[in-house]
Motif scaffolding. Structure first.
Motif, short mmCIF file in Angstrom:
data_model
loop_
_atom_site.label_atom_id
_atom_site.label_comp_id
_atom_site.label_asym_id
_atom_site.label_seq_id
_atom_site.Cartn_x
_atom_site.Cartn_y
_atom_site.Cartn_z
N LEU A 1 84.43 34.33 27.80
CA LEU A 1 85.19 33.17 27.35
C LEU A 1 86.70 33.36 27.53
N GLU A 2 87.37 32.24 27.81
CA GLU A 2 88.83 32.25 27.80
C GLU A 2 89.28 32.41 26.35
N GLU A 3 90.48 32.94 26.16
CA GLU A 3 90.96 33.21 24.80
C GLU A 3 90.97 31.98 23.91
N GLN A 4 91.35 30.83 24.46
CA GLN A 4 91.47 29.62 23.64
C GLN A 4 90.15 28.88 23.45
N THR A 5 89.08 29.35 24.05
CA THR A 5 87.79 28.67 23.96
C THR A 5 87.07 29.05 22.66
N SER A 6 86.59 28.04 21.96
CA SER A 6 85.78 28.26 20.76
C SER A 6 84.38 28.67 21.20
N GLY A 7 83.98 29.87 20.82
CA GLY A 7 82.65 30.35 21.19
C GLY A 7 81.55 29.46 20.66
N GLN A 8 81.71 29.00 19.43
CA GLN A 8 80.69 28.14 18.81
C GLN A 8 80.55 26.83 19.59
N ASP A 9 81.66 26.23 19.99
CA ASP A 9 81.61 24.98 20.76
C ASP A 9 81.02 25.22 22.15
N PHE A 10 81.38 26.33 22.77
CA PHE A 10 80.87 26.65 24.10
C PHE A 10 79.35 26.83 24.06
N VAL A 11 78.88 27.58 23.08
CA VAL A 11 77.43 27.80 22.92
C VAL A 11 76.73 26.46 22.70
N GLN A 12 77.30 25.59 21.88
CA GLN A 12 76.68 24.30 21.61
C GLN A 12 76.64 23.43 22.88
N THR A 13 77.70 23.49 23.68
CA THR A 13 77.72 22.75 24.95
C THR A 13 76.58 23.22 25.84
N LEU A 14 76.39 24.53 25.93
CA LEU A 14 75.30 25.07 26.76
C LEU A 14 73.94 24.61 26.24
#
Length: 161
Positions: free
Chosen positions: A111-124
């Motif tokens: 992940l990029e530093e500014q990316t929310s891991g929780q949001d990224f996982v939910q998008t996937l």
């Protein structure tokens, strides 16, 4: 002397009961869970490992009965996510069988530093399409974040027919 021998026998009996009562660790129930567990172990052992090395290690599993390949990916349209643009990662790799008739596709994303891991996982999770491979369908989707790395996998529950 008899009391010492009796005490030793009692302790021995107690230890054997305790040892027999402990359950052995259970093997993961599915292929996806087994690969996730392997990924978690690898990341724990080497949190800054190169994603290509991690992915190749996952493909080297004995449970995988196919020849696989690891390919770097960039933000954009990725196989298995329909028309959803996947972004927010600085490095990514796809790992999949060389023969595409197997419903198996995996990704590792840093992940990029500014990316929310929780949001990224939910998008996937939301964008995952188990029928991305026209003739087949994945049985399970596994998504997990470990530190700044996200593991994504769509696969059959096992490689047995």
């Amino acid at each position: 002397m008899k009391s010492v021998a009796s005490l030793l026998l009692a302790v021995l009996l107690l230890l054997s009961l305790v040892a027999c009562g402990q359950e052995a660790p259970q093997a993961p129930a599915t292929l996806g869970q087994a690969l996730l567990q392997d990924f978690q172990t690898r990341v724990k052992d080497s949190p800054q490992a190169d994603l290509e090395t991690l992915a190749q290690g996952l493909l080297d599993q004995e449970d995988l009965e196919f020849q696989g390949a690891v390919t770097p990916v960039e933000p954009g349209l990725l196989m298995g996510f329909g028309n959803e643009t996947i972004q927010g990662f600085s490095q990514g790799v796809m790992f999949a069988p060389v023969i595409s008739t197997i419903p198996f596709v995996g990704y590792l994303f840093r992940l990029e530093e500014q990316t929310s891991g929780q949001d990224f996982v939910q998008t996937l999770r939301d964008a995952a399409d188990p029928r991305w491979n026209i003739c087949t369908e994945a049985d399970e989707t596994v998504v997990q974040q470990e530190g700044d790395i996200v593991f994504f996998l769509m696969c059959p529950q096992s490689m047995e027919e």
